[in-house]
Design a protein around this motif. Structure first.
Motif, PDB file in Angstrom:
ATOM      1  N   LEU A 173       0.832  -1.203   0.000  1.00 55.39           N
ATOM      2  CA  LEU A 173       0.000   0.000   0.000  1.00 55.39           C
ATOM      3  C   LEU A 173       0.867   1.254   0.000  1.00 55.39           C
ATOM      4  O   LEU A 173       0.559   2.231  -0.696  1.00 55.39           O
ATOM      5  CB  LEU A 173      -0.923   0.002   1.216  1.00 55.39           C
ATOM      6  CG  LEU A 173      -2.102  -0.967   1.181  1.00 55.39           C
ATOM      7  CD1 LEU A 173      -2.803  -0.992   2.530  1.00 55.39           C
ATOM      8  CD2 LEU A 173      -3.090  -0.577   0.079  1.00 55.39           C
ATOM      9  N   ARG A 174       1.946   1.223   0.776  1.00 54.62           N
ATOM     10  CA  ARG A 174       2.826   2.392   0.830  1.00 54.62           C
ATOM     11  C   ARG A 174       3.504   2.608  -0.523  1.00 54.62           C
ATOM     12  O   ARG A 174       3.683   3.747  -0.963  1.00 54.62           O
ATOM     13  CB  ARG A 174       3.847   2.243   1.951  1.00 54.62           C
ATOM     14  CG  ARG A 174       4.765   3.457   2.076  1.00 54.62           C
ATOM     15  CD  ARG A 174       5.605   3.428   3.322  1.00 54.62           C
ATOM     16  NE  ARG A 174       4.818   3.828   4.494  1.00 54.62           N
ATOM     17  CZ  ARG A 174       4.571   3.043   5.529  1.00 54.62           C
ATOM     18  NH1 ARG A 174       5.031   1.792   5.533  1.00 54.62           N
ATOM     19  NH2 ARG A 174       3.867   3.478   6.557  1.00 54.62           N
ATOM     20  N   LEU A 175       3.899   1.534  -1.177  1.00 56.43           N
ATOM     21  CA  LEU A 175       4.515   1.667  -2.494  1.00 56.43           C
ATOM     22  C   LEU A 175       3.530   2.286  -3.488  1.00 56.43           C
ATOM     23  O   LEU A 175       3.889   3.168  -4.264  1.00 56.43           O
ATOM     24  CB  LEU A 175       4.991   0.302  -2.996  1.00 56.43           C
ATOM     25  CG  LEU A 175       5.562   0.283  -4.423  1.00 56.43           C
ATOM     26  CD1 LEU A 175       6.760   1.221  -4.547  1.00 56.43           C
ATOM     27  CD2 LEU A 175       5.964  -1.145  -4.819  1.00 56.43           C
ATOM     28  N   ARG A 176       2.284   1.835  -3.450  1.00 53.65           N
ATOM     29  CA  ARG A 176       1.277   2.409  -4.348  1.00 53.65           C
ATOM     30  C   ARG A 176       1.063   3.890  -4.041  1.00 53.65           C
ATOM     31  O   ARG A 176       0.949   4.713  -4.953  1.00 53.65           O
ATOM     32  CB  ARG A 176      -0.047   1.661  -4.204  1.00 53.65           C
ATOM     33  CG  ARG A 176      -0.077   0.309  -4.861  1.00 53.65           C
ATOM     34  CD  ARG A 176      -1.472  -0.280  -4.852  1.00 53.65           C
ATOM     35  NE  ARG A 176      -2.461   0.622  -5.435  1.00 53.65           N
ATOM     36  CZ  ARG A 176      -3.717   0.272  -5.673  1.00 53.65           C
ATOM     37  NH1 ARG A 176      -4.143  -0.955  -5.382  1.00 53.65           N
ATOM     38  NH2 ARG A 176      -4.564   1.138  -6.203  1.00 53.65           N
ATOM     39  N   ALA A 177       1.008   4.225  -2.761  1.00 53.67           N
ATOM     40  CA  ALA A 177       0.815   5.626  -2.381  1.00 53.67           C
ATOM     41  C   ALA A 177       2.009   6.476  -2.803  1.00 53.67           C
ATOM     42  O   ALA A 177       1.850   7.587  -3.319  1.00 53.67           O
ATOM     43  CB  ALA A 177       0.588   5.729  -0.875  1.00 53.67           C
ATOM     44  N   ASN A 178       3.217   5.953  -2.612  1.00 53.02           N
ATOM     45  CA  ASN A 178       4.416   6.685  -3.017  1.00 53.02           C
ATOM     46  C   ASN A 178       4.488   6.836  -4.532  1.00 53.02           C
ATOM     47  O   ASN A 178       4.957   7.860  -5.039  1.00 53.02           O
ATOM     48  CB  ASN A 178       5.665   5.984  -2.496  1.00 53.02           C
ATOM     49  CG  ASN A 178       5.866   6.172  -1.005  1.00 53.02           C
ATOM     50  OD1 ASN A 178       5.267   7.055  -0.393  1.00 53.02           O
ATOM     51  ND2 ASN A 178       6.696   5.341  -0.404  1.00 53.02           N
ATOM     52  N   LEU A 179       4.041   5.817  -5.253  1.00 56.36           N
ATOM     53  CA  LEU A 179       4.017   5.889  -6.713  1.00 56.36           C
ATOM     54  C   LEU A 179       3.085   7.008  -7.165  1.00 56.36           C
ATOM     55  O   LEU A 179       3.407   7.771  -8.081  1.00 56.36           O
ATOM     56  CB  LEU A 179       3.575   4.546  -7.298  1.00 56.36           C
ATOM     57  CG  LEU A 179       3.313   4.510  -8.810  1.00 56.36           C
ATOM     58  CD1 LEU A 179       4.574   4.871  -9.588  1.00 56.36           C
ATOM     59  CD2 LEU A 179       2.809   3.121  -9.221  1.00 56.36           C
ATOM     60  N   TRP A 180       1.926   7.107  -6.526  1.00 56.54           N
ATOM     61  CA  TRP A 180       0.971   8.157  -6.884  1.00 56.54           C
ATOM     62  C   TRP A 180       1.571   9.542  -6.669  1.00 56.54           C
ATOM     63  O   TRP A 180       1.474  10.415  -7.537  1.00 56.54           O
ATOM     64  CB  TRP A 180      -0.310   7.998  -6.065  1.00 56.54           C
ATOM     65  CG  TRP A 180      -1.354   9.011  -6.390  1.00 56.54           C
ATOM     66  CD1 TRP A 180      -2.177   9.028  -7.485  1.00 56.54           C
ATOM     67  CD2 TRP A 180      -1.679  10.180  -5.631  1.00 56.54           C
ATOM     68  NE1 TRP A 180      -3.004  10.137  -7.449  1.00 56.54           N
ATOM     69  CE2 TRP A 180      -2.715  10.854  -6.329  1.00 56.54           C
ATOM     70  CE3 TRP A 180      -1.206  10.709  -4.433  1.00 56.54           C
ATOM     71  CZ2 TRP A 180      -3.271  12.040  -5.859  1.00 56.54           C
ATOM     72  CZ3 TRP A 180      -1.765  11.890  -3.966  1.00 56.54           C
ATOM     73  CH2 TRP A 180      -2.781  12.544  -4.674  1.00 56.54           C
TER      74      TRP A 180
END
Length: 289
Positions: free
Chosen positions: A18-25
């Motif tokens: 989830l953190r990776l997805r948020a950081n990607l955004w």
């Protein structure tokens, strides 16, 4: 114990994805100029890959996201405080949000800070008095490879911050008037993070009182909060170690309900006057504002 549970939570694979997805955004707005370009199609593919595999499919993209995360340090409120926003079964809480938020958001504009930047490379810039001297010293800094590179990076960062604020969808109250200013973005975010009925307390720039750029913030406060304190201070007696001409507002408001009249206090110059604020307060009907 709590420490062990926290470690398990922080190390959980689901949270990492989830953190990776948020950081990607977030990284899509701050994408490094030296990294391969990021298209909408690639972004969607990266989100899917991060969700199912916990990493991006190509190393340069993974490196770019990690670089942005280090430099920008994005803070994902719902990941950091899941218990504030979600029930144990993962559904969103009906009372999602914080019970109280206290803060003193940055007052400065989102723009290039000339003196701060050039003084890093040439301390004599701080003592330059004329525009010609400053221009000459600045040009000398930019003539150096490291100065030119740093100048490019800091301006790219400023433009990325503006892009994020303008196009991320996180900030709806900024309008089109006024310069970019951090406190406006902070105020909107604070109001969104509060649970209904909860209280916001801020020391905030006096631009909130009448600037064109805060007109929608004022409307939000009037129509969706109950303002309890609105005290206008000036810094003539140096409450803060900044310019004595600066003014600021002490704002206390409860989310939910409306404000029919603003409890407005002006001419405040000392912190001790907060103890007798009622003596300085006038109730201003919104029809007069």
């Amino acid at each position: 114990d709590k420490a062990a549970r926290l470690r398990r939570y922080l190390d959980a694979e689901g949270l990492r994805r989830l953190r990776l997805r948020a950081n990607l955004w977030v990284s899509a707005f701050y994408w490094p100029r030296h990294a391969p370009s990021l298209t909408a199609r690639e972004y969607r593919a990266y989100v899917s890959h991060a969700t199912h595999h916990g990493a991006l499919p190509v190393r340069p993209a993974q490196d770019a996201v990690e670089e942005v995360a280090r430099e920008v340090r994005p803070f994902h409120w719902e990941l950091e405080f899941p218990e504030v926003f979600f029930a144990p079964d993962g559904s969103r809480r009906p009372d999602a949000g914080f019970d109280a938020i206290l803060g003193n958001p940055p007052w400065e504009f989102i723009r290039f800070k000339q003196a701060e930047f050039y003084t890093r490379f040439d301390p004599t810039f701080a003592f330059a008095r004329t525009k010609e001297d400053k221009r000459a010293l600045g040009s000398a800094v930019l003539a150096r490879v490291e100065g030119k590179q740093a100048y490019g990076l800091i301006n790219a960062r400023i433009e990325a911050e503006k892009l994020y604020i303008k196009t991320s969808g996180q900030y709806q109250l900024l309008g089109t008037k006024g310069a970019f200013n951090y406190y406006r973005a902070f105020l909107e975010r604070d109001l969104r993070l509060l649970a209904s009925g909860s209280v916001l307390g801020l020391t905030i720039d006096a631009g909130l009182v009448g600037d064109a750029g805060t007109q929608y913030h004022r409307r939000e406060l009037f129509e969706h909060t109950n303002i309890r304190t609105f005290g206008l201070f000036d810094n003539s007696k140096r409450i803060f170690p900044i310019d004595t001409r600066e003014q600021f507002v002490i704002l206390v408001a409860a989310k939910g309900g409306t404000t029919d009249a603003v409890p407005f206090a002006a001419g405040l110059t000392a912190v001790g006057q907060l103890d007798s604020l009622a003596e300085h307060t006038t109730s201003l009907s919104l029809s007069l504002i």
